[in-house]
Design a protein around this motif. Structure first.
Motif, short mmCIF file in Angstrom:
data_model
loop_
_atom_site.label_atom_id
_atom_site.label_comp_id
_atom_site.label_asym_id
_atom_site.label_seq_id
_atom_site.Cartn_x
_atom_site.Cartn_y
_atom_site.Cartn_z
N UNK A 1 -3.17 -65.04 10.89
CA UNK A 1 -4.22 -64.22 10.28
C UNK A 1 -4.76 -64.86 9.00
N UNK A 2 -3.85 -65.48 8.23
CA UNK A 2 -4.26 -66.09 6.95
C UNK A 2 -4.88 -67.47 7.15
N UNK A 3 -4.83 -68.01 8.35
CA UNK A 3 -5.41 -69.32 8.61
C UNK A 3 -4.49 -70.46 8.20
N UNK A 4 -3.22 -70.16 7.96
CA UNK A 4 -2.26 -71.20 7.59
C UNK A 4 -1.54 -71.71 8.84
N UNK A 5 -0.66 -72.66 8.62
CA UNK A 5 0.08 -73.23 9.74
C UNK A 5 1.10 -72.23 10.26
N UNK A 6 1.00 -71.82 11.52
CA UNK A 6 1.98 -70.88 12.06
C UNK A 6 3.24 -71.61 12.53
N UNK A 7 4.37 -70.97 12.36
CA UNK A 7 5.60 -71.56 12.90
C UNK A 7 5.77 -71.06 14.32
N UNK A 8 6.33 -71.90 15.16
CA UNK A 8 6.53 -71.55 16.57
C UNK A 8 7.98 -71.80 16.95
N UNK A 9 8.49 -70.92 17.78
CA UNK A 9 9.83 -71.03 18.34
C UNK A 9 9.72 -70.88 19.85
N UNK A 10 10.67 -71.47 20.57
CA UNK A 10 10.77 -71.22 22.00
C UNK A 10 12.08 -70.48 22.25
N UNK A 11 12.04 -69.55 23.18
CA UNK A 11 13.21 -68.76 23.53
C UNK A 11 13.08 -68.31 24.98
N UNK A 12 14.04 -67.57 25.45
CA UNK A 12 13.99 -67.04 26.80
C UNK A 12 13.93 -65.53 26.77
N UNK A 13 13.30 -64.96 27.78
CA UNK A 13 13.30 -63.51 27.90
C UNK A 13 13.45 -63.13 29.36
N UNK A 14 13.96 -61.94 29.58
CA UNK A 14 14.13 -61.39 30.91
C UNK A 14 12.90 -60.54 31.21
N UNK A 15 12.11 -60.96 32.20
CA UNK A 15 10.87 -60.25 32.53
C UNK A 15 11.12 -58.82 32.98
N UNK A 16 12.26 -58.59 33.60
CA UNK A 16 12.55 -57.26 34.12
C UNK A 16 12.83 -56.28 32.97
N UNK A 17 13.57 -56.71 31.95
CA UNK A 17 13.93 -55.83 30.84
C UNK A 17 12.81 -55.71 29.80
N UNK A 18 12.05 -56.78 29.59
CA UNK A 18 10.96 -56.76 28.61
C UNK A 18 9.68 -57.27 29.26
#
Length: 111
Positions: free
Chosen positions: A71-88
């Motif tokens: 939103x501020x136009x700054x550098x966003x930090x990014x992470x990778x992770x896993x999620x369960x499609x059925x639960x979320x």
């Protein structure tokens, strides 16, 4: 006295299944000269065996990105992770550390 035959490579013959079990147990490969050729049967199709199982499941790898820095136009930090499609099934939101803003911010799933 019992006389044992010498253990030279010409005297040792093992099947492909025995070689596969030895590879699994010892974690090494046997030389192909020691493995006897597999016997072929004229009747029926060839059977193919697979060693490793395929990953089946509903877990997916996702990327989460900082919303405040975006939103501020700054550098966003990014992470990778896993999620369960059925639960979320909806987009994931987690509080994570943004090293560019030097504080914890809300990170939302992208793509």
């Amino acid at each position: 006295h019992v006389v044992l035959p010498s253990l030279s490579p010409s005297n040792i013959r093992i099947t492909a299944a025995m070689a596969a079990n030895a590879c699994t147990f010892f974690g090494t490969r046997l030389s192909q000269s020691l493995v006897a050729p597999a016997k072929s049967c004229a009747s029926g199709p060839k059977q193919v065996t697979t060693c490793m199982a395929k990953k089946k499941g509903i877990r997916v790898v996702i990327t989460i990105e900082c919303t405040e820095a975006r939103k501020e136009g700054l550098t966003p930090s990014r992470y990778t992770t896993q999620k369960n499609r059925k639960n979320t099934p909806d987009k994931l939101e987690i509080m994570k550390y943004n090293k560019f803003l030097r504080r914890r911010t809300i990170h939302r799933e992208i793509k």
